[in-house]
Scaffold this motif. Structure first.
Motif, mmCIF file in Angstrom:
data_model
loop_
_atom_site.group_PDB
_atom_site.id
_atom_site.type_symbol
_atom_site.label_atom_id
_atom_site.label_comp_id
_atom_site.label_asym_id
_atom_site.label_seq_id
_atom_site.Cartn_x
_atom_site.Cartn_y
_atom_site.Cartn_z
ATOM 1 N N THR A 93 0.840 -1.202 0.000
ATOM 2 C CA THR A 93 0.000 0.000 0.000
ATOM 3 C C THR A 93 0.875 1.252 0.000
ATOM 4 O O THR A 93 0.609 2.208 -0.739
ATOM 5 N N ALA A 101 2.247 1.854 -3.370
ATOM 6 C CA ALA A 101 1.217 2.455 -4.224
ATOM 7 C C ALA A 101 1.039 3.931 -3.885
ATOM 8 O O ALA A 101 0.783 4.755 -4.769
ATOM 9 N N ALA A 149 3.225 6.301 -5.699
ATOM 10 C CA ALA A 149 2.748 6.596 -7.056
ATOM 11 C C ALA A 149 1.399 7.317 -7.026
ATOM 12 O O ALA A 149 0.755 7.472 -8.051
ATOM 13 N N ASN A 150 0.976 7.738 -5.827
ATOM 14 C CA ASN A 150 -0.299 8.444 -5.631
ATOM 15 C C ASN A 150 -1.502 7.600 -6.060
ATOM 16 O O ASN A 150 -2.466 8.121 -6.608
ATOM 17 N N LEU A 151 -1.434 6.291 -5.779
ATOM 18 C CA LEU A 151 -2.504 5.376 -6.181
ATOM 19 C C LEU A 151 -3.187 4.679 -5.005
ATOM 20 O O LEU A 151 -4.024 3.805 -5.219
ATOM 21 N N ALA A 152 -2.841 5.040 -3.769
ATOM 22 C CA ALA A 152 -3.344 4.283 -2.624
ATOM 23 C C ALA A 152 -4.533 4.918 -1.921
ATOM 24 O O ALA A 152 -5.308 4.218 -1.286
ATOM 25 N N VAL A 196 -9.305 7.727 -6.716
ATOM 26 C CA VAL A 196 -8.661 6.856 -7.695
ATOM 27 C C VAL A 196 -7.666 5.993 -6.932
ATOM 28 O O VAL A 196 -6.663 6.482 -6.444
ATOM 29 N N GLN A 197 -7.987 4.708 -6.799
ATOM 30 C CA GLN A 197 -7.148 3.799 -6.033
ATOM 31 C C GLN A 197 -6.811 2.564 -6.843
ATOM 32 O O GLN A 197 -7.698 1.912 -7.374
ATOM 33 N N PHE A 198 -5.531 2.283 -6.909
ATOM 34 C CA PHE A 198 -5.045 1.027 -7.478
ATOM 35 C C PHE A 198 -4.011 0.489 -6.503
ATOM 36 O O PHE A 198 -2.821 0.486 -6.781
ATOM 37 N N ARG A 199 -4.494 0.066 -5.326
ATOM 38 C CA ARG A 199 -3.607 -0.499 -4.312
ATOM 39 C C ARG A 199 -3.203 -1.906 -4.740
ATOM 40 O O ARG A 199 -4.036 -2.798 -4.791
ATOM 41 N N SER A 228 -15.443 4.851 -9.038
ATOM 42 C CA SER A 228 -13.995 4.985 -9.212
ATOM 43 C C SER A 228 -13.239 3.979 -8.335
ATOM 44 O O SER A 228 -12.361 3.260 -8.814
ATOM 45 N N GLY A 276 -11.217 0.458 -9.598
ATOM 46 C CA GLY A 276 -9.826 0.173 -9.213
ATOM 47 C C GLY A 276 -9.712 -1.168 -8.507
ATOM 48 O O GLY A 276 -8.806 -1.963 -8.772
#
Length: 171
Positions: free
Chosen positions: A24, A27, A30-33, A37-40, A141, A145
């Motif tokens: 986590t 992630a 990469a500002n994704l957690a 917008v989440q791609f953990r 969203s 993800g």
């Protein structure tokens, strides 16, 4: 439960929690957690309750510790952890529903619980305040993800672990 079984259970749960937290935080770099917008990458691990009950508390603790760094603070520690715990329990419950030996429903609880609970959280704590449009936008969203990670990474992880488990007689 014997002491050795208890130790194994605690070790498995702790290991799963630690890996979840590290993934986590990677992630998050990469500002994704966190946020709508989440791609953990860590959410791929939500498949693990099909293999061990120790994954249920392990995932919840990993999520709790991960959400310390969330911009939503204590709210995310409560709501995010609740979503993960409920999803892990339900994943454990549907672990034996399979199509061609694939636990096809196992990734679904994290998708649904995170979409709804985190969608509500994001909508409630938005600067504009709660709105149904804000909720549906956040829920879709976050859910999308989750769907990508849980089915795109989690299901292949489950297949690989199943194959490894058969070779080494782990499961």
């Amino acid at each position: 439960m014997k002491q050795s079984q208890r130790a194994q259970y605690l070790a498995q749960g702790a290991m799963i929690g630690a890996i979840y937290m590290v993934l986590t935080l990677l992630a998050a770099l990469a500002n994704l957690a966190y946020g709508p917008v989440q791609f953990r990458f860590s959410e791929a691990l939500t498949i693990l309750p099909i293999f061990t009950p120790a994954a249920v508390p392990g995932l919840a603790v990993g999520c709790l510790l991960s959400n310390i760094w969330s911009g939503y603070g204590a709210a995310d520690m409560v709501f995010g952890t609740s979503a993960t715990l409920l999803a892990a329990i339900c994943t454990r419950m549907v672990r034996n529903i399979r199509i061609n030996k694939i636990p096809i429903l196992a990734p679904l609880p994290p998708v649904l619980f995170n979409a709804v609970i985190i969608g509500i959280e994001i909508a409630v704590f938005s600067a504009e305040g709660f709105s149904w449009i804000g909720f549906w936008g956040a829920a879709l969203s976050v859910g999308l993800g989750e769907l990508v990670i849980c089915y795109g990474l989690g299901l292949p992880l489950a297949a690989a672990l199943q194959k490894l488990g058969k070779k080494r007689k782990i499961f």
